[in-house]
Design a protein around this motif. Structure first.
Motif, PDB file in Angstrom:
ATOM      1  N   VAL A 108      29.213   4.970  13.810  1.00  0.00           N
ATOM      2  CA  VAL A 108      27.532   4.487  13.318  1.00  0.00           C
ATOM      3  C   VAL A 108      26.067   4.775  14.272  1.00  0.00           C
ATOM      4  N   PHE A 109      26.093   4.804  15.182  1.00  0.00           N
ATOM      5  CA  PHE A 109      24.674   5.235  15.495  1.00  0.00           C
ATOM      6  C   PHE A 109      24.332   6.753  15.544  1.00  0.00           C
ATOM      7  N   GLU A 110      25.580   6.999  15.241  1.00  0.00           N
ATOM      8  CA  GLU A 110      24.976   8.173  14.454  1.00  0.00           C
ATOM      9  C   GLU A 110      24.989   8.738  13.204  1.00  0.00           C
ATOM     10  N   ARG A 111      25.466   8.228  12.509  1.00  0.00           N
ATOM     11  CA  ARG A 111      25.120   8.772  11.113  1.00  0.00           C
ATOM     12  C   ARG A 111      23.717   7.597  11.149  1.00  0.00           C
ATOM     13  N   LYS A 112      23.033   6.169  11.838  1.00  0.00           N
ATOM     14  CA  LYS A 112      21.827   5.246  11.944  1.00  0.00           C
ATOM     15  C   LYS A 112      20.513   6.844  12.285  1.00  0.00           C
ATOM     16  N   GLY A 113      21.553   7.875  12.884  1.00  0.00           N
ATOM     17  CA  GLY A 113      21.082   8.996  13.308  1.00  0.00           C
ATOM     18  C   GLY A 113      19.959   8.706  15.292  1.00  0.00           C
ATOM     19  N   SER A 125      20.637   9.248  21.178  1.00  0.00           N
ATOM     20  CA  SER A 125      20.738   8.593  21.863  1.00  0.00           C
ATOM     21  C   SER A 125      21.909   8.043  22.227  1.00  0.00           C
ATOM     22  N   LYS A 126      22.189   6.955  21.661  1.00  0.00           N
ATOM     23  CA  LYS A 126      23.160   5.933  21.805  1.00  0.00           C
ATOM     24  C   LYS A 126      24.533   6.353  21.144  1.00  0.00           C
ATOM     25  N   ARG A 161      17.852  11.672  27.134  1.00  0.00           N
ATOM     26  CA  ARG A 161      19.236  11.224  27.406  1.00  0.00           C
ATOM     27  C   ARG A 161      19.862  12.353  27.047  1.00  0.00           C
ATOM     28  N   ILE A 162      19.883  13.132  26.009  1.00  0.00           N
ATOM     29  CA  ILE A 162      20.507  14.478  25.924  1.00  0.00           C
ATOM     30  C   ILE A 162      20.366  14.776  27.220  1.00  0.00           C
ATOM     31  N   ALA A 163      19.789  15.259  27.902  1.00  0.00           N
ATOM     32  CA  ALA A 163      18.808  16.134  28.524  1.00  0.00           C
ATOM     33  C   ALA A 163      19.663  15.835  30.513  1.00  0.00           C
ATOM     34  N   LEU A 164      19.477  14.284  29.820  1.00  0.00           N
ATOM     35  CA  LEU A 164      20.100  13.529  31.044  1.00  0.00           C
ATOM     36  C   LEU A 164      21.754  14.244  31.321  1.00  0.00           C
ATOM     37  N   LEU A 165      22.348  13.881  30.225  1.00  0.00           N
ATOM     38  CA  LEU A 165      23.579  14.319  29.340  1.00  0.00           C
ATOM     39  C   LEU A 165      23.727  15.629  30.517  1.00  0.00           C
ATOM     40  N   GLN A 166      23.223  16.491  29.755  1.00  0.00           N
ATOM     41  CA  GLN A 166      23.908  17.984  29.895  1.00  0.00           C
ATOM     42  C   GLN A 166      23.704  18.101  31.730  1.00  0.00           C
ATOM     43  N   THR A 167      22.347  17.177  32.509  1.00  0.00           N
ATOM     44  CA  THR A 167      22.010  17.333  33.742  1.00  0.00           C
ATOM     45  C   THR A 167      23.521  16.514  34.396  1.00  0.00           C
ATOM     46  N   GLU A 168      24.021  15.400  34.603  1.00  0.00           N
ATOM     47  CA  GLU A 168      25.092  14.713  34.249  1.00  0.00           C
ATOM     48  C   GLU A 168      25.491  15.778  34.928  1.00  0.00           C
TER      49      GLU A 168
END
Length: 650
Positions: A149-154, A157-158, A383-390
């Motif tokens: 749902v959040f991906e479709r909403k654009g 991050s969520k 958030r995506i950068a943090l995800l990659q770091t994690e």
């Protein structure tokens, strides 16, 4: 002939249909329902019809709800309205039964359908309501739907947050499907963020887990499509095409219209990239076809977008403007997915610019710029950068942990090797001592055995000598007797003693001190008796038997029996210088010994006359001693058959 072919084809298809039904529904076995895409994937696109036909025959509410929920969920890949009809039926029945768990699961399915109906807010509300109703193992799938749902909403991050929640819970529950699905979602999010290397890495991890699971389902099909997208973005069209074709194969087998539309959209872009515009155009129209089957505006918008991009690159700017505009019109105000909408405005601006309509190009570009800023926000990028770091940190920690585990294993292995080496040395020393002691004992035993063997041979030798002395005394005594009857008795006694003497002779001369080889013994005994009667030239003795060894306890009485019978035949069977033959046979069969003594002489009249004599009594006694029985046949000559137990009963 055509009618026969049609009949055969119909029968063949019915057989295949019955096999498919048996894979899913089992009327005679438990469980009744082999859950599709969990227990089995060995069926084709008819599985939804099979579920619907057998729904009312399901044996319990739980099984019926499971079948109904699968009907609802998998119909959303073909017909959203029909999927919602089954979902509403499930919600009504679970509410009537007050089954909160299955009511919550139907709400998850309802949320997935509302999402694909472009009712994003309603989908989010229903999914939120489902959370307190379902079990912990249902939450990863619930989080996946909320992430969509959040991906479709654009809001990437969520969407990433919910994918990570699904991943953590999947690892906690050791749910391979949940882990694979979370990696698939992260791959798709990285792809939308133009981080294609990371997207490919997550996608391939997902594919590996799905393939280890061994079930080809809707989510595995979607993951193949996502991996293909990342390969295409990296310019690896060969691998992209391989993954797309595999996704199409699965989608067509099970009727996943949504995935088929997705893949054909990407195929249109791939063939456009390769300047194969005919194939690209065909793929684009296939995408439109499946989107219309599904009646899904999201798919239809993206299909016309792919066709518009293709036409722009072909230089067909007017057609591109028409189809890109159609794509934007389909994307209503609450469409929500700014990612694809931004692409439509981008190519619309370029097409207007090529047509030198700069005012419309500028307006379209402003929309594109606004949408891009909404998608690629600082928060999302962070958030995506943090995800990659994690992820990178986790990978390094995993590597360090693996190295530490390897070191520990090596240390443990070295300690074990030392312990095992010490034990082996101790065992070898013990074995050496035992071997040395055993060698001494064996030498002693061998010497004792040789001494005992010598003593036994000496005993048998002396017994043989004593028996021969007795035989000689009998012969000497009989030479001084004038009564022929007494002489016969003395001679018979001499033969008996001689038969026993021969056995002891065999024992001390042979290698085996406990057993006698009977064929050779019978031959020696026969030759001796023939010679004593002087009948070597008139009577022939045949020994119809193989080599057979018996212990002394059996050999002695059997030898005495054969001695009596052979003596009797030579005395009475061949009068008046008749010629004849005698057969002696001793064989082992199962747990018995079979003795046969037969002659072709004049018959039994003389034997019958002597049947109360000592020889007859001796044969009867010896037969009983061996737990045997005797059978006579006097029809042609004389045949006596004996059967003895090998192991005497007590």
């Amino acid at each position: 002939m055509p009618a026969l072919k049609i009949c055969f084809l119909t029968t063949f298809m019915m057989l295949i249909g019955n096999v498919i039904i048996a894979q899913i529904i089992s009327h005679k076995q438990n469980p009744f329902y082999n859950k599709v895409f969990v227990t089995t994937d060995n069926f084709d696109s008819s599985y939804l019809d099979i579920l619907e036909t057998n729904l009312n025959n399901a044996p319990a509410d739980t099984t019926r709800f499971s079948m109904l929920n699968d009907l609802a969920y998998y119909w959303h890949t073909r017909n959203l309205n029909k999927a919602m009809t089954f979902t509403n039926l499930g919600l009504q029945q679970t509410a009537t039964q007050k089954d909160e768990l299955w009511n919550g699961r139907f709400k998850i399915t309802q949320g997935a359908i509302l999402l694909r109906m472009e009712k994003l807010d309603s989908a989010l509300l229903v999914l939120t309501q489902a959370r307190p109703l379902v079990h912990k193992e249902d939450i990863p799938f619930l989080n996946t739907q909320i992430g969509y749902v959040f991906e479709r909403k654009g809001d990437l991050s969520k969407a990433a947050d919910y994918a990570l929640k699904s991943l953590d819970l999947g690892e906690e529950l050791d749910d391979k499907k949940a882990i694979a699905l979370a990696y698939s979602d992260l791959s798709n999010i990285f792809w939308k963020q133009s981080k294609f290397d990371e997207g490919l890495q997550y996608g391939l991890k997902s594919v590996k887990i799905f393939e280890e699971r061994g079930i080809q389902d809707l989510d595995y099909d979607f993951t193949l499509y996502v991996v293909g997208n990342n390969y295409l973005a990296l310019g690896n069209t060969r691998n992209a095409l391989k993954f797309y074709n595999n996704a199409i194969r699965i989608g067509e087998r099970y009727g996943f219209y949504n995935n088929l539309s997705d893949v054909y959209i990407s195929l249109a872009e791939l063939y456009t990239y390769l300047n194969d515009f005919d194939k690209a155009s065909f793929a684009g129209m296939q995408a439109v076809k499946y989107a219309r089957f599904l009646d899904n505006n999201f798919m239809l918008m993206r299909s016309w977008l792919a066709i518009g991009k293709l036409q722009f690159l072909e230089g067909k700017y007017l057609q591109a403007i028409e189809n890109l505009t159609k794509s934007i019109v389909i994307a209503t105000a609450d469409f929500g997915d700014e990612y694809y909408l931004s692409q439509a405005y981008e190519y619309l601006a370029k097409a207007h610019a090529e047509m030198e309509n700069y005012e419309k190009a500028y307006i379209a570009y402003l929309e594109y710029d606004k949408l891009v800023k909404m998608i690629f926000t600082a928060e999302a990028d962070e958030r995506i950068a943090l995800l990659q770091t994690e992820f990178d940190v986790a990978q390094k920690e995993n590597t360090i942990q693996l190295q530490q585990d390897l070191l520990k294993k090596q240390q443990i292995r070295q300690v074990l090797i030392s312990i095992i080496s010490g034990l082996l040395l101790f065992i070898l020393l013990g074995l050496y001592k035992i071997t040395r002691d055993n060698r001494k004992k064996n030498k002693l035993l061998q010497r004792q055995n040789q001494e005992k063997e010598f003593l036994l041979k000496e005993i048998h030798h002396r017994v043989k000598n004593n028996l021969e002395i007795v035989s000689s005394l009998l012969a000497l005594q009989s030479s001084q007797i004038s009564d022929p009857n007494v002489v016969d008795v003395m001679k018979e006694s001499q033969h008996r003693v001689q038969s026993m003497s021969m056995i002891h002779k065999k024992l001390y001369k042979g290698k085996n001190l406990a057993a006698i080889e009977m064929k050779d013994y019978f031959m020696n005994l026969g030759n001796y008796i023939l010679h004593s009667f002087g009948l070597e030239n008139r009577v022939n003795v045949n020994y119809d038997m193989s080599v057979l060894e018996l212990d002394v306890e059996k050999a002695l009485p059997i030898g005495l029996i054969v001695n009596e019978l052979l003596t009797n035949s030579l005395k009475y069977a061949f009068p008046e210088n008749r010629e004849g033959s005698i057969i002696i046979s001793l064989k082992e069969y199962k747990s018995r010994l079979q003795l046969l003594v037969s002659d072709n002489g004049v018959g039994s009249e003389n034997i019958n006359r002597k049947k109360t004599g000592f020889g007859t009594q001796l044969i009867d006694l010896l037969t009983k001693q061996l737990d045997g029985r005797m059978t006579k046949n006097m029809t042609s000559g004389t045949t006596l058959y004996f059967e003895f137990l090998l192991h005497k009963t007590t």
